[in-house]
Design a protein around this motif. Structure first.
Motif, PDB file in Angstrom:
ATOM      1  N   VAL A  91      -8.064  -2.818 -11.718  1.00 52.28           N
ATOM      2  CA  VAL A  91      -8.352  -1.712 -12.650  1.00 52.28           C
ATOM      3  C   VAL A  91      -9.301  -0.705 -12.007  1.00 52.28           C
ATOM      4  O   VAL A  91      -9.091   0.515 -12.105  1.00 52.28           O
ATOM      5  N   ARG A  97      -8.451   3.156 -11.288  1.00 52.82           N
ATOM      6  CA  ARG A  97      -9.238   4.244 -11.877  1.00 52.82           C
ATOM      7  C   ARG A  97      -9.895   5.114 -10.807  1.00 52.82           C
ATOM      8  O   ARG A  97      -9.953   6.340 -10.940  1.00 52.82           O
ATOM      9  N   GLY A 109      -7.357   7.297  -9.197  1.00 58.48           N
ATOM     10  CA  GLY A 109      -6.520   8.057 -10.116  1.00 58.48           C
ATOM     11  C   GLY A 109      -5.067   7.651 -10.027  1.00 58.48           C
ATOM     12  O   GLY A 109      -4.156   8.478 -10.119  1.00 58.48           O
ATOM     13  N   THR A 115      -4.939  -0.667 -19.134  1.00 60.64           N
ATOM     14  CA  THR A 115      -6.104  -1.333 -18.549  1.00 60.64           C
ATOM     15  C   THR A 115      -6.512  -2.572 -19.332  1.00 60.64           C
ATOM     16  O   THR A 115      -6.778  -3.632 -18.764  1.00 60.64           O
TER      17      THR A 115
END
Length: 376
Positions: free
Chosen positions: A88, A92, A95, A280
């Protein structure tokens, strides 16, 4: 002055008596036969620091050798959650969009890395340890029993998915037969607007179909991996628990080793799940649930099946799970990694995963000393 003095003295005696009670409880625990191992484990020293802040009953519970061994299994189980968290965070931070080619390539690399870790654990950890306990013939019979169980498991989960064959090349939406027929028809008809519109609609429909098919494959891989690793974690958590009971220091050594190798296992569940859903919270929830199979294994095995447990039985279970994990690595993770990252990159990542697992386990062994194993 006298009332204040006596009041202060009363409080002092109360605190002193409370401290004396805790010390007596601690000494009684450490002098008892059941608590010799607990007082020698480094974790017990941490609990001793909490002694002034805890009720005697809670303090005694935390120093109980069964509780310490259970906490070791619980800590080891968090590795799968950490693996999901790594996926995750990487997604993140970069992107990452699961639908883009660059993200698909990264997911392929991570899947190959996880496959290398899992196959290393199977070949150089689970199988040799089982051979030591139940010999080669029985170990391999249980191993191939696990392979057969994987085949059954795969048929049970989303049966009839013919598109799961990874050997077939991915179909590009631009070169689908439907789009070629549409383009030929448009060429014969000229460049009429309705023909062009029909061709575009068919291309979009084909692209959507391919994308949905890819997501189903990824979700299937994640689900099979989740179930197989859950089966793996049940006896593994019990192994940490039993090691902690017999020798707390070796239990902590095994706890650290399992924690480290659970991280790429959590990634193996998280990567295809994130690529399929992009959610997520689903990734974090399912990887945490997967890891909690280890303390659940302690509760089920330790509380309900304790009289039937033996090193030989756990070795048989882990040998069978080794067969399942080998199938996941070879049949699920690595083919998918090659599909997304390419053969050369996926192969490099695969052996990098094996090397990383070797290095991590060697580091734990040199840190704690002694041999790493599931049972001591």
């Amino acid at each position: 002055m006298h009332p204040d003095h006596h009041g202060h003295s009363g409080v002092h005696h109360e605190v002193h008596d409370h401290q004396h009670l805790l010390n007596a409880a601690s000494n009684a625990l450490c002098n008892s036969k059941d608590m010799d191992a607990s007082c020698n484990v480094p974790g017990a020293s941490f609990f001793l620091l909490l002694k002034p802040f805890l009720p005697p009953s809670i303090f005694a519970l935390l120093l109980d050798k069964h509780m310490i061994a259970f906490l070791m299994a619980l800590v080891a189980s968090m590795g799968t959650f950490l693996g999901g968290l790594v996926v995750v965070i990487l997604a993140r931070a970069t992107g990452a969009d699961p639908s883009t080619p660059s993200t698909a390539k990264l997911m392929g690399v991570l899947q190959a890395f996880s496959a290398g870790v899992m196959l290393y654990i199977t070949c150089f950890d689970l199988i040799p340890e089982a051979v030591e306990e139940i010999k080669t013939r029985e170990t391999m019979l249980w191993f191939f029993g696990g392979v057969a169980a994987f085949g059954v498991l795969e048929e049970i989960i989303l049966p009839g998915e013919d598109g799961h064959d990874h050997d077939s090349p991915p179909v590009s939406p631009v070169t689908t037969p439907e789009s070629n027929v549409s383009q030929d028809a448009n060429h014969e008809k000229g460049t009429r607007g309705d023909g062009k519109s029909s061709a575009n609609a068919e291309v979009v429909a084909a692209a959507t179909s391919v994308d949905d098919k890819k997501k189903r494959e990824l979700f299937r891989t994640s689900l099979i991996t989740f179930l197989a690793l859950t089966l793996h974690n049940l006896p593994e958590g019990l192994g940490v628990y039993l090691s902690g009971l017999s020798d707390p220091r070796l239990g902590m050594q095994l706890c650290a080793a399992i924690l480290l190798h659970n991280i790429p296992e959590g990634m193996a569940v998280a990567i295809p799940l994130y690529a399929a859903t992009g959610n997520t919270w689903s990734v974090l929830w399912w990887t945490m649930l997967n890891g909690l199979a280890e303390p659940i294994g302690v509760v089920v095995g330790g509380a309900l099946l304790y009289s039937y447990l033996s090193k030989a039985l756990l070795s048989r279970c882990l040998a069978a799970v080794g067969g399942i994990m080998a199938c996941i690595s070879i049949h699920e993770l690595q083919p998918m990694a090659i599909k997304f990252a390419g053969k050369n990159i996926a192969t490099t990542a695969f052996f990098a995963g094996m090397l990383a697992c070797f290095g991590a386990l060697e580091m734990v062994e040199s840190w704690f000393g002694g041999e790493i194993g599931h049972f001591h």
